[in-house]
Scaffold this motif. Structure first.
Motif: not given
Length: 388
Positions: A180-195, A363-367
């Motif tokens: 019944q699953t239409a889609a899985v949405i996912i980030e390659p890296v969870q940026g806002e989640g702390g890299v 988490v210090v995030r460098l972008i």
């Protein structure tokens, strides 16, 4: 205008929904921002991973100025030349046979469009996303965002189609996904989640599970796309090709533009009237998109992202300090997890003319812009050593 006057007007006339740092900038050039008092800052935030080609790139400025002088906006009722050219440019760098593009205005809109496409294509009603994820703040994207702190008080707007799995856990997603699953949405890296990063095995498992259950794999590349991870798209670090990619942030080099990218086959379900946008894909933003891609190719910025990211991580790993607990990321999205002093370090950097970002606690995030060089990296590393 001095900062105090700007700040007074901000507090008098604007929604106070941002916890702003007390700085206001007049202009930028290359890697640097200049505030209203004339102070110069090395920018390692890039507008939250937006200004990938730096500030005021002469080729980009000229192209955008020329476009403004000729045609800024025209309705999607008509064929837009600049939109077609930008779509062609984007198709030259996307993985697999993902060569169909829908231009929108932001990352949240790109994810909304991706979710609508997946629901319509599959005819199913269940969507899975990861705990600790971030996919945007509009209603559908907010539902896909697996962090209750963003959802609190807005639950009436969120559909009941969403369920959440543990990021990186093959067992967790196996328990959640079904026919019944239409889609899985996912980030390659969870940026806002702390890299946060996960294994190649996990992404290959997600791909296989989506295929087995006739679900679409949507990869949110809003923050990780366009060279940020040392490859054009973050998912390429895992040897997996998704069904849909969502983009924004760095796509236009600084203008507000997003995109949904998919295959010929999947795109066919979005027939006239199924989705639309007044401002999506204007001549102005599409000129910015094409020019940004051209600059990235000419200046080898994807390769520079990989090389400089490796140099930053190696330099940090040589520092011995109990305050640094982990270094994560790919290319030029790097998370330095600290025990407790991330905000103190952010202030220390700002006092010394360098801008860094703190996310998800400590988490210090460098972008930074992808044009960064070793001298600028060394300046940051020196500050980190002095602080520790």
């Amino acid at each position: 205008m001095k900062f105090e006057e700007i700040d007074e007007k901000d507090k008098k006339y604007l929604f106070q929904n941002y916890n702003r740092i007390p700085l206001s900038f007049e202009h930028g050039e290359g890697m640097y921002l200049y505030d209203t008092d004339g102070n110069k800052y090395l920018d390692l935030v890039a507008g939250i991973a937006v200004n990938s080609i730096g500030y005021s790139h002469p080729k980009w400025v000229k192209a955008v100025q020329n476009q403004i002088a000729s045609l800024t906006h025209v309705s999607n009722l008509y064929t837009v030349k600049e939109q077609a050219l930008a779509g062609e440019a984007l198709a030259t760098v996307t993985p697999g046979d993902m060569n169909r593009v829908l231009f929108v205005n932001s990352g949240a809109e790109a994810n909304e469009g991706a979710l609508k496409t997946a629901i319509r294509y599959t005819g199913k009603k269940k969507v899975l996303s990861a705990l600790n994820s971030f996919h945007g703040r509009t209603a559908g994207a907010l539902g896909a965002t697996g962090q209750t702190k963003y959802q609190n008080t807005f639950q009436p707007l969120i559909g009941n189609c969403f369920d959440y799995f543990e990021y990186g856990s093959c067992d967790s997603i196996k328990e959640k996904i079904d026919k019944q699953t239409a889609a899985v949405i996912i980030e390659p890296v969870q940026g806002e989640g702390g890299v946060k990063t996960v294994s190649i095995e996990f992404f290959k498992t997600v791909r296989d599970l989506c295929t087995d259950n006739c679900a679409l794999m949507i990869v949110d590349e809003v923050q990780t796309g366009m060279g940020r991870t040392g490859k054009w798209f973050g998912i390429e670090n895992f040897g997996v090709i998704p069904d849909i990619i969502s983009l924004a942030k760095a796509l236009g080099g600084g203008v507000p533009v997003g995109a949904v990218v998919t295959t010929d086959n999947v795109s066919k379900v979005m027939t006239p009237g199924t989705h639309g946008t007044t401002f999506g894909g204007t001549p102005l933003v599409c000129t910015a998109v094409k020019t940004t891609i051209d600059i990235m190719k000419e200046e080898r910025l994807v390769e520079n992202s990989y090389e400089m990211g490796k140099y930053i991580k190696n330099s940090i790993s040589e520092i011995e300090s109990p305050e640094i607990t982990e270094i994560r990321g790919y290319g030029l999205i790097i998370g330095i997890e600290m025990k407790s002093r991330a905000l103190d370090f952010q202030r220390f950097c700002r006092d010394n003319g360098v801008l860094v970002n703190v996310c998800h606690g400590n988490v210090v995030r460098l972008i930074p812009p992808l044009i960064i060089n070793k001298n600028e990296v060394d300046r940051f590393i020196d500050l980190l050593k002095r602080f520790l």
